[in-house]
Motif scaffolding. Structure first.
Motif, mmCIF file in Angstrom:
data_model
loop_
_atom_site.group_PDB
_atom_site.id
_atom_site.type_symbol
_atom_site.label_atom_id
_atom_site.label_comp_id
_atom_site.label_asym_id
_atom_site.label_seq_id
_atom_site.Cartn_x
_atom_site.Cartn_y
_atom_site.Cartn_z
ATOM 1 N N PHE A 1 2.747 -2.540 2.983
ATOM 2 C CA PHE A 1 2.764 -2.393 1.529
ATOM 3 C C PHE A 1 1.487 -1.729 1.018
ATOM 4 C CE2 PHE A 1 6.157 -5.256 2.283
ATOM 5 C CZ PHE A 1 7.002 -5.195 1.187
ATOM 6 N N THR A 2 0.651 -1.269 1.919
ATOM 7 C CA THR A 2 -0.560 -0.534 1.564
ATOM 8 C C THR A 2 -0.645 0.695 2.454
ATOM 9 O OG1 THR A 2 -1.780 -1.965 3.101
ATOM 10 C CG2 THR A 2 -1.921 -2.513 0.758
ATOM 11 N N VAL A 3 -1.365 1.710 1.988
ATOM 12 C CA VAL A 3 -1.594 2.891 2.818
ATOM 13 C C VAL A 3 -3.099 3.116 2.966
ATOM 14 C CG1 VAL A 3 0.573 4.014 2.204
ATOM 15 C CG2 VAL A 3 -1.464 4.453 0.829
ATOM 16 N N PRO A 4 -3.533 3.610 4.115
ATOM 17 C CA PRO A 4 -4.967 3.831 4.330
ATOM 18 C C PRO A 4 -5.543 4.863 3.368
ATOM 19 C CG PRO A 4 -3.750 3.909 6.405
ATOM 20 C CD PRO A 4 -2.734 3.923 5.309
ATOM 21 N N ALA B 1 -0.404 -6.622 -2.547
ATOM 22 C CA ALA B 1 -0.889 -5.281 -2.211
ATOM 23 C C ALA B 1 -1.540 -4.587 -3.388
ATOM 24 C CB ALA B 1 0.273 -4.433 -1.686
ATOM 25 N N GLN B 2 -1.149 -4.932 -4.602
ATOM 26 C CA GLN B 2 -1.672 -4.239 -5.771
ATOM 27 C C GLN B 2 -3.013 -4.790 -6.256
ATOM 28 O OE1 GLN B 2 1.503 -2.931 -8.727
ATOM 29 N NE2 GLN B 2 2.753 -4.197 -7.391
ATOM 30 N N HIS B 3 -3.496 -5.858 -5.634
ATOM 31 C CA HIS B 3 -4.805 -6.379 -6.031
ATOM 32 C C HIS B 3 -5.916 -5.496 -5.454
ATOM 33 C CE1 HIS B 3 -8.293 -9.047 -6.365
ATOM 34 N NE2 HIS B 3 -7.619 -9.639 -7.339
ATOM 35 N N SER B 4 -6.947 -5.242 -6.227
ATOM 36 C CA SER B 4 -7.989 -4.286 -5.832
ATOM 37 C C SER B 4 -8.775 -4.720 -4.607
ATOM 38 C CB SER B 4 -8.955 -4.050 -6.996
ATOM 39 O OG SER B 4 -9.588 -5.268 -7.385
ATOM 40 N N ALA B 5 -8.833 -6.010 -4.317
ATOM 41 C CA ALA B 5 -9.598 -6.486 -3.165
ATOM 42 C C ALA B 5 -8.810 -6.445 -1.867
ATOM 43 C CB ALA B 5 -10.093 -7.916 -3.406
ATOM 44 N N LEU C 1 4.823 1.073 -5.710
ATOM 45 C CA LEU C 1 5.397 -0.203 -5.277
ATOM 46 C C LEU C 1 6.349 -0.800 -6.308
ATOM 47 C CD1 LEU C 1 2.388 -1.980 -3.531
ATOM 48 C CD2 LEU C 1 4.357 -0.865 -2.479
ATOM 49 N N GLU C 2 6.278 -0.323 -7.544
ATOM 50 C CA GLU C 2 7.206 -0.826 -8.545
ATOM 51 C C GLU C 2 8.608 -0.239 -8.337
ATOM 52 O OE1 GLU C 2 6.501 -3.141 -10.538
ATOM 53 O OE2 GLU C 2 4.327 -3.210 -10.274
ATOM 54 N N ALA C 3 8.651 0.886 -7.595
ATOM 55 C CA ALA C 3 9.930 1.584 -7.452
ATOM 56 C C ALA C 3 10.586 1.399 -6.096
ATOM 57 C CB ALA C 3 9.737 3.078 -7.712
ATOM 58 N N ILE C 4 9.823 0.992 -5.083
ATOM 59 C CA ILE C 4 10.382 0.866 -3.740
ATOM 60 C C ILE C 4 10.014 -0.469 -3.136
ATOM 61 C CG2 ILE C 4 10.282 3.359 -3.353
ATOM 62 C CD1 ILE C 4 7.900 2.824 -1.521
ATOM 63 N N GLU C 5 10.708 -0.827 -2.082
ATOM 64 C CA GLU C 5 10.493 -2.094 -1.378
ATOM 65 C C GLU C 5 9.608 -1.847 -0.169
ATOM 66 O OE1 GLU C 5 11.105 -6.268 -0.962
ATOM 67 O OE2 GLU C 5 11.652 -4.885 -2.566
ATOM 68 N N GLY C 6 8.300 -1.794 -0.406
ATOM 69 C CA GLY C 6 7.367 -1.594 0.696
ATOM 70 C C GLY C 6 7.020 -0.139 0.906
#
Length: 351
Positions: free
Chosen positions: A146-149, A275-279, A180-185
């Protein structure tokens, strides 16, 4: 060569802009990066070379293993006892199948991320590498990230300001992170690498800035063909090229590995929210006792209380949370770390 620990190292405002430019397009020329950040090519190259020679920064290639067909990524929690930890970590760090290794405090002594063709290969490797019957392991296969480098840098770079490029369409490089609001992962194209693409990826994993002429020579293709292959890999999101940065340069004091058990019907929502949290540096859905795993960077150990109560406490469907603190990271994205500095590896041992 200077070492990271030899003297205090801090990123200047220009350094931070260079890091951001490399995160957007890790293969761009120094001339283009200089234009983007408002400096001269010689200054930009000199600033990067200084940090690179100190082992504080290194540009690498990153792939989603399952989406590209490189294999199955699996986090393995290891309980081996403090007396055996150093030996276990050294053994794992040398293996080309291991992408990440860190010692931990808490319910596990260390963690390693393996990338293997099949889970049966992981079983064989664990039996070979961790043969001592007193060592206990728990494999947590990654199902979807759910994150990208290189999409965001927590810590010091958050307040660095924006890079003044003309327009996003004029500054191509790494694909834009999926919404991430539009897709599942975050699953890039479900297209496995062909033999030529895999050869290119294996060259760029250890050194994302390998000159085009060298890549072309290694794969026995023209520079034009090689450039097209690289551009397509980047455009599709199957390959991302950007900088590894020593956490202390981001004013990060505490690194955590999160192991969370979430109700299956709430897994997607919890993963997206985390995943959307900045930390949060990394978040993935997984199989096993812990079906949501993550890596978190915090500026101060005292921030852990607020993160636990306000961030983890707000995730939907959470049934169990296990926090393990990273003590010393020995390998990150296939790049060894010795005495807190990155030690680039040879191409033959990268994948």
């Amino acid at each position: 060569m200077e070492f990271v620990g030899a003297e205090p190292v801090q990123l200047t405002a220009l350094d931070q802009l260079i890091v951001r430019a490399l995160a957007a397009n890790g293969r761009d020329s120094w001339a283009t990066i200089a234009q983007v950040v408002g400096s001269s090519p010689s200054t930009v190259q000199r600033r990067y070379a200084r940090l690179h020679d100190m082992g504080a920064i290194h540009v690498v290639g990153a792939v989603d293993a399952s989406a590209t067909g490189l294999g199955i990524a699996t986090m393995v929690r290891i309980q081996c006892g403090s007396a055996a930890t150093a030996s276990v970590v050294a053994t794992l760090s040398r293996r080309p199948e291991v992408r990440f290794v860190s010692t931990l405090t808490g319910s596990a002594d260390c963690v390693a991320e393996f990338v293997v063709p099949r889970l049966a290969d992981l079983e064989r490797l664990l039996q070979e590498l961790l043969a001592d019957p007193s060592i206990r392991t728990e494999a947590v296969p990654v199902l979807r990230t759910f994150t990208v480098p290189f999409d965001a840098f927590p810590g010091a770079l958050e307040g660095a300001g924006e890079i003044g490029w003309k327009a996003a369409t004029e500054y191509t490089g790494n694909a834009v992170a999926p919404n991430l609001e539009a897709i599942e992962g975050v699953v890039p194209a479900r297209t496995h690498l062909n033999s030529l693409e895999r050869a290119v990826v294996e060259i760029l994993i250890p050194d994302g800035r390998t000159p085009l002429i060298d890549v072309a020579r290694a794969i026995s293709r023209s520079e034009a063909t090689t450039r097209r292959v690289i551009d397509e890999l980047l455009f599709s999101g199957r390959l991302r090229i950007g900088p590894l940065l020593a956490p202390h340069l981001l004013s990060i004091e505490t690194e955590l590995m999160l192991w969370i058990s979430v109700s299956p019907d709430q897994l997607g929502a919890a993963a997206r929210q985390l995943a959307q949290h900045s930390a949060v540096h990394y978040a993935a859905a997984a199989a096993g006792r812990y079906n949501l795993i993550g890596q978190v960077f915090l500026a101060d150990f005292a921030d852990l209380y607020d993160f636990t109560t306000h961030v983890l406490g707000a995730l939907p469907g959470v049934r169990e949370v296990d926090l393990t603190i990273q003590m010393t990271t020995h390998k990150r994205m296939w790049t060894p770390i010795v005495d807190s500095r990155f030690v680039p590896i040879s191409r033959s041992s990268s994948a």
